[in-house]
Design a protein around this motif. Structure first.
Motif, PDB file in Angstrom:
ATOM      1  N   LEU A  23       5.595  -0.075   6.478  1.00 13.89           N
ATOM      2  CA  LEU A  23       4.502  -0.857   7.061  1.00 13.89           C
ATOM      3  C   LEU A  23       3.148  -0.272   6.676  1.00 13.89           C
ATOM      4  CD1 LEU A  23       5.934  -1.559  10.638  1.00 13.89           C
ATOM      5  CD2 LEU A  23       5.823  -3.148   8.694  1.00 13.89           C
ATOM      6  N   VAL A  24       3.035   1.046   6.710  1.00  7.69           N
ATOM      7  CA  VAL A  24       1.780   1.701   6.335  1.00  7.69           C
ATOM      8  C   VAL A  24       1.484   1.471   4.857  1.00  7.69           C
ATOM      9  CG1 VAL A  24       0.647   3.940   6.051  1.00  7.69           C
ATOM     10  CG2 VAL A  24       1.881   3.435   8.161  1.00  7.69           C
ATOM     11  N   ALA A  25       2.516   1.564   4.012  1.00  7.36           N
ATOM     12  CA  ALA A  25       2.318   1.354   2.578  1.00  7.36           C
ATOM     13  C   ALA A  25       1.877  -0.077   2.285  1.00  7.36           C
ATOM     14  CB  ALA A  25       3.604   1.670   1.819  1.00  7.36           C
ATOM     15  N   PHE A  26       2.460  -1.050   2.974  1.00  7.11           N
ATOM     16  CA  PHE A  26       2.078  -2.445   2.759  1.00  7.11           C
ATOM     17  C   PHE A  26       0.648  -2.684   3.245  1.00  7.11           C
ATOM     18  CE2 PHE A  26       6.637  -4.383   2.723  1.00  7.11           C
ATOM     19  CZ  PHE A  26       6.925  -3.606   1.615  1.00  7.11           C
ATOM     20  N   ARG A  27       0.276  -2.023   4.332  1.00  7.83           N
ATOM     21  CA  ARG A  27      -1.108  -2.144   4.804  1.00  7.83           C
ATOM     22  C   ARG A  27      -2.075  -1.608   3.749  1.00  7.83           C
ATOM     23  NH1 ARG A  27      -5.402   0.416   6.384  1.00  7.83           N
ATOM     24  NH2 ARG A  27      -6.653  -0.329   8.156  1.00  7.83           N
ATOM     25  N   GLU A  28      -1.713  -0.497   3.130  1.00  9.44           N
ATOM     26  CA  GLU A  28      -2.564   0.082   2.091  1.00  9.44           C
ATOM     27  C   GLU A  28      -2.662  -0.841   0.881  1.00  9.44           C
ATOM     28  OE1 GLU A  28      -0.771   3.859   1.407  1.00  9.44           O
ATOM     29  OE2 GLU A  28      -1.673   4.796   3.184  1.00  9.44           O
ATOM     30  N   ASP A  29      -1.579  -1.549   0.577  1.00  6.64           N
ATOM     31  CA  ASP A  29      -1.632  -2.537  -0.506  1.00  6.64           C
ATOM     32  C   ASP A  29      -2.668  -3.615  -0.198  1.00  6.64           C
ATOM     33  OD1 ASP A  29       0.366  -1.269  -1.937  1.00  6.64           O
ATOM     34  OD2 ASP A  29       1.974  -2.573  -1.200  1.00  6.64           O
ATOM     35  N   GLU A  30      -2.635  -4.127   1.038  1.00  7.33           N
ATOM     36  CA  GLU A  30      -3.586  -5.167   1.425  1.00  7.33           C
ATOM     37  C   GLU A  30      -5.020  -4.660   1.331  1.00  7.33           C
ATOM     38  OE1 GLU A  30      -2.489  -8.141   1.929  1.00  7.33           O
ATOM     39  OE2 GLU A  30      -0.366  -7.690   2.146  1.00  7.33           O
ATOM     40  N   ALA A  31      -5.236  -3.419   1.740  1.00  6.67           N
ATOM     41  CA  ALA A  31      -6.582  -2.850   1.675  1.00  6.67           C
ATOM     42  C   ALA A  31      -7.042  -2.706   0.222  1.00  6.67           C
ATOM     43  CB  ALA A  31      -6.617  -1.491   2.381  1.00  6.67           C
TER      44      ALA A  31
END
Length: 251
Positions: A127-135
């Motif tokens: 979840l954290v990695a996907f959030r970083e992708d969005e950012a």
């Protein structure tokens, strides 16, 4: 519903008419025999909506170029027979969507921390990695718009539309009553739209001859495809575990 209940557990739900074998049929009979409380019809309502649609203005407009370089770029594209504003509008759309996408994953992380996950479900690291992708995708759009001489803070028409579309997903994810699986169900809608949006932007950039931007969009598209496939896999695992009666109450 108590904190020990699962959404699929039997509880208080009075929405079905079959629960009232006496009052239900009477209500149906009354609805069919009682005239409406006001004049008009569905056709009348459609006529009013049509009038609004014809008379209303546009959803929004593109702003003028921010810099001389931006004006020059726009002029060059116009001379080439292309519409630079279409690209800028779609860049603004992806920027708005990715900004909201960061908030989606912020909410999903909160759900994870509140209730945990399940076998085959998401990990906190994912979840954290996907959030970083969005950012990162958001930052890419900011940099691209700035390089083209546009203002990345502008809400373009497509950006405004994307922001409104994301409100429903955000409401589900931020609702304290929804669990992680229910929030992911809403996130799946966002991921499918995100995949389609990046694919469209990549094709548009390629059509207009922006080679580097096309490659960047293809890279973002690959990441969003991974997001969409992961969310689908997590939800499938949740449904299968729930159907076997092996889902913990917290999930």
């Amino acid at each position: 519903m108590s904190s020990n209940d699962r959404p699929t557990d039997i509880g208080i739900n009075r929405t079905g008419i079959a629960l009232s074998p006496i009052d239900g049929p009477l209500m149906v009979e009354g609805a069919s025999s009682t005239p409406p409380s006001s004049t008009g019809s569905a056709r009348d309502a459609a006529t009013v909506r049509l009038q609004y649609a014809v008379e209303s203005g546009e959803f929004g407009h593109m702003p003028p170029p921010l810099t001389l370089r931006g004006a020059a770029n726009t002029a060059v594209e116009m001379l080439k027979g292309t519409k630079a504003n279409v690209l800028l509008d779609k860049l603004g759309e992806r920027l708005a969507f990715e900004r909201t996408g960061v908030r989606f994953y912020d909410g999903l992380i909160v759900k994870f921390e509140a209730s945990g996950t399940w076998e085959g479900g998401p990990t906190l690291e994912e979840l954290v990695a996907f959030r970083e992708d969005e950012a990162r995708h958001f930052d890419l759009m900011v940099q691209t718009l700035t390089a083209l001489g546009a203002d990345p803070t502008v809400m373009t028409p497509s950006a405004d539309l994307a922001a409104v579309e994301g409100l429903g997903v955000l409401q589900v994810i931020s609702d304290p009553r929804t669990g992680l699986a229910q929030a992911l169900h809403a996130q799946q809608v966002a991921e499918l739209a995100d995949v389609a949006g990046w694919d469209q932007l990549a094709c548009l950039a390629e059509t207009l001859g922006y080679t580097e931007l096309t490659a960047q969009c293809r890279s973002a598209l690959a990441q969003e495809n991974l997001h969409a496939a992961s969310v689908a896999r997590w939800l499938k695992a949740h449904a299968e575990i729930a159907a076997r009666g092996e889902l913990s109450a917290a999930s």
